[in-house]
Design a protein around this motif. Sequence first.
Motif, PDB file in Angstrom:
ATOM      1  N   ASN A   1       0.831  -1.212   0.000  1.00 37.49           N
ATOM      2  CA  ASN A   1       0.000   0.000   0.000  1.00 37.49           C
ATOM      3  C   ASN A   1       0.862   1.257   0.000  1.00 37.49           C
ATOM      4  OD1 ASN A   1      -2.270  -1.512   0.052  1.00 37.49           O
ATOM      5  ND2 ASN A   1      -2.968  -0.840   2.070  1.00 37.49           N
ATOM      6  N   LEU A   2       0.301   2.327  -0.557  1.00 39.11           N
ATOM      7  CA  LEU A   2       0.962   3.625  -0.483  1.00 39.11           C
ATOM      8  C   LEU A   2       0.731   4.223   0.904  1.00 39.11           C
ATOM      9  CD1 LEU A   2       0.095   5.460  -3.824  1.00 39.11           C
ATOM     10  CD2 LEU A   2       2.225   4.345  -3.168  1.00 39.11           C
ATOM     11  N   SER A   3       1.758   4.787   1.469  1.00 37.89           N
ATOM     12  CA  SER A   3       1.646   5.427   2.784  1.00 37.89           C
ATOM     13  C   SER A   3       1.611   6.946   2.591  1.00 37.89           C
ATOM     14  CB  SER A   3       2.844   5.027   3.647  1.00 37.89           C
ATOM     15  OG  SER A   3       2.787   5.708   4.871  1.00 37.89           O
ATOM     16  N   ILE A   4       0.520   7.542   3.035  1.00 43.73           N
ATOM     17  CA  ILE A   4       0.371   9.008   2.927  1.00 43.73           C
ATOM     18  C   ILE A   4       0.533   9.587   4.335  1.00 43.73           C
ATOM     19  CG2 ILE A   4      -1.080  10.916   2.153  1.00 43.73           C
ATOM     20  CD1 ILE A   4      -0.787   9.050  -0.143  1.00 43.73           C
TER      21      ILE A   4
ATOM     22  N   ILE B   1      -8.244   9.544   2.879  1.00 42.90           N
ATOM     23  CA  ILE B   1      -7.102   8.827   2.287  1.00 42.90           C
ATOM     24  C   ILE B   1      -7.399   7.332   2.247  1.00 42.90           C
ATOM     25  CG2 ILE B   1      -4.710   8.118   2.769  1.00 42.90           C
ATOM     26  CD1 ILE B   1      -4.327  11.062   3.866  1.00 42.90           C
ATOM     27  N   GLU B   2      -7.929   6.824   3.354  1.00 43.34           N
ATOM     28  CA  GLU B   2      -8.118   5.365   3.445  1.00 43.34           C
ATOM     29  C   GLU B   2      -9.376   4.901   2.725  1.00 43.34           C
ATOM     30  OE1 GLU B   2      -7.167   3.987   7.413  1.00 43.34           O
ATOM     31  OE2 GLU B   2      -5.050   4.360   6.912  1.00 43.34           O
TER      32      GLU B   2
ATOM     33  N   CYS C   1      -4.328   2.649  -0.184  1.00 44.50           N
ATOM     34  CA  CYS C   1      -3.674   3.789   0.478  1.00 44.50           C
ATOM     35  C   CYS C   1      -3.868   3.725   1.990  1.00 44.50           C
ATOM     36  CB  CYS C   1      -4.234   5.108  -0.050  1.00 44.50           C
ATOM     37  SG  CYS C   1      -3.721   5.452  -1.734  1.00 44.50           S
TER      38      CYS C   1
ATOM     39  N   ALA D   1      -4.915  11.052  -1.984  1.00 47.22           N
ATOM     40  CA  ALA D   1      -4.592   9.626  -2.153  1.00 47.22           C
ATOM     41  C   ALA D   1      -4.781   9.198  -3.608  1.00 47.22           C
ATOM     42  CB  ALA D   1      -5.465   8.797  -1.219  1.00 47.22           C
TER      43      ALA D   1
ATOM     44  N   GLN E   1      -1.889   7.727  -6.075  1.00 42.29           N
ATOM     45  CA  GLN E   1      -2.068   6.464  -6.825  1.00 42.29           C
ATOM     46  C   GLN E   1      -1.764   6.675  -8.301  1.00 42.29           C
ATOM     47  OE1 GLN E   1      -2.406   3.539  -5.921  1.00 42.29           O
ATOM     48  NE2 GLN E   1      -4.117   3.057  -4.575  1.00 42.29           N
TER      49      GLN E   1
END
Length: 202
Positions: free
Chosen positions: A5-8, A30-31, A36, A193, A197
């Motif tokens: 997952n991307l971490s913001i 974001i989630e 994300c 987010a 992506q």
Amino acid sequence: MNSPNLSILVLYYSRHGSTRTMAELLAQGIESVAGCDALLRTVPAISTVTEATEPEIPTQGAPYVELQDLTDCAGLAFGSPTRFGNMASPLKYFWDGTSAQWLGGALAGKPACVFTSTGSLHGGQESTLLTMMMPLLHHGMMILGLPYTHPELMTTSSGGTPYGASHWSGLNGKHPISDDSRTLTIALGRRLAETAQKMRSR
Ligand SMILES: Cc1cc2nc3c(=O)[nH]c(=O)nc-3n(C[C@H](O)[C@H](O)[C@H](O)COP(=O)(O)O)c2cc1C
């Protein structure tokens, strides 16, 4: 192979909880984007009394940000209470210690957005949001606002601007976040987010 997952990073300071409430709404937005994760982080308070120190681990709330978080994140939501029309000094102090990350381009090309909370309605939401963008621009970040395709930007009577999310906490700091402001804050997190992506898939 599945990519992680991307971490913001949601980096904020909050003395009385209003900006923290906004940070949690940003994280919700974001989630809501598959793949994300939001990483909520804060900074220690600072004092004019130089002997004063904060515990290494906060007694409550989000952990303190680490410089490595700037390198590792795929995007940044940056939030501060308005203090005299500007960001709070603990956050400015944090940025003043990021020369190595600036030189190394840790944040360059990553998307970012800003959010704030004020005590009075015309007490500097927009000046704070705009000036909070300065260190992010110096770090090479790509700043996102909110488009007027969100009808709440036209109807809000508390917070929410094209420059970023905002909340009017009132004289006692206890105004609940309005429906319009809440919707816009979540939408900003979602937009951040989604952009992160898209930038990953390029
Ligand atoms: C030193 C100081 C300066 C402030 N300056 C402003 C200001 O310029 N404009 C404003 O509307 N509110 C101002 N406030 C009020 C805070 O912005 C407001 O209470 C905010 O919601 C606090 O966020 P927090 O609950 O996350 O700490 C100030 C508060 C402090 C302590």
